[in-house]
Write an enzyme that holds these catalytic residues in place. Sequence first.
Site, PDB file in Angstrom:
ATOM      1  N   HIS A  17      -5.786   0.064   1.404  1.00  0.00           N
ATOM      2  CA  HIS A  17      -6.196  -1.180   0.728  1.00  0.00           C
ATOM      3  C   HIS A  17      -6.902  -0.866  -0.595  1.00  0.00           C
ATOM      4  CE1 HIS A  17      -5.045  -2.876   4.507  1.00  0.00           C
ATOM      5  NE2 HIS A  17      -6.086  -2.398   5.150  1.00  0.00           N
ATOM      6  N   SER A  67      -3.202   0.630   7.718  1.00  0.00           N
ATOM      7  CA  SER A  67      -4.665   0.582   7.699  1.00  0.00           C
ATOM      8  C   SER A  67      -5.247   1.589   8.698  1.00  0.00           C
ATOM      9  CB  SER A  67      -5.139  -0.854   7.953  1.00  0.00           C
ATOM     10  OG  SER A  67      -6.492  -1.021   7.606  1.00  0.00           O
TER      11      SER A  67
END
Length: 244
Positions: free
Chosen positions: A171, A135
């Site tokens: 994501h 991330s």
Amino acid sequence: MPAERPTIVATSGGWTRRERGGIDWAGTAHLAVELARVPSGRRPRLTYLGTAGGDQRYFSGEVHAAGERAGFETTVLDLFPMPSVEDPAAHLLTQDVVWVGGGSVANLLAVWRVHGLDEAFRAAWQAGVVLGGVSAGSICWFRGGTTDSFGPVLRPVLDGLGLLPHANGVHYDSEARRRPLVHELVGSGVLGETHCSDDGVGLVYAGTELVEAVTEVPGKGAYVVRREASGEVVETRLEPRPLP
């Protein structure tokens, strides 16, 4: 023996949750260790940075426990309230793998630059230390990407470390606004070519070249989004190699 070439494993994965609590390192993190070519006879040295999450001590404990189960010699490099080692740059150069956790990539970049870690990471990468993360710990290695660092509405971040000359979308399959925003930003020229990962997927770079996509989860994908000369935005799916 450092990695054969400067290596980055940029992911939307790296962790798996244990049935009775805690975490274990997942396939993309183990791949980063494999790429580091650790000499036989000693444990891989991995240091974790949780800067993007504010150096949460409870999670550092989980990282140490996960490292013990995996057979890693694990350290945590904290920057709050001060660096946890005397010379962070020197510390990075002694590692086989550096893994960066998720959270606020905007805050992470600001704090790293205050402490001179932007240059330290470049030196470690060039020396063959494998850089990886999830991330925020993925976006940071690129020129930029999409982030919720500034609030619930996703926005671009454009001041990444730039070790990799593209942008990054994480994501990609689990947060509804990620894909359309990447397409919008690439189409408008705010982001250049953008490399994206579904949850559980990692992107492996040798030097600045994307050499493969890998996945911890069956059926997931990686994607390259670019704007053609005509102005059309084109998304190309890459089929990741399944990891054990």
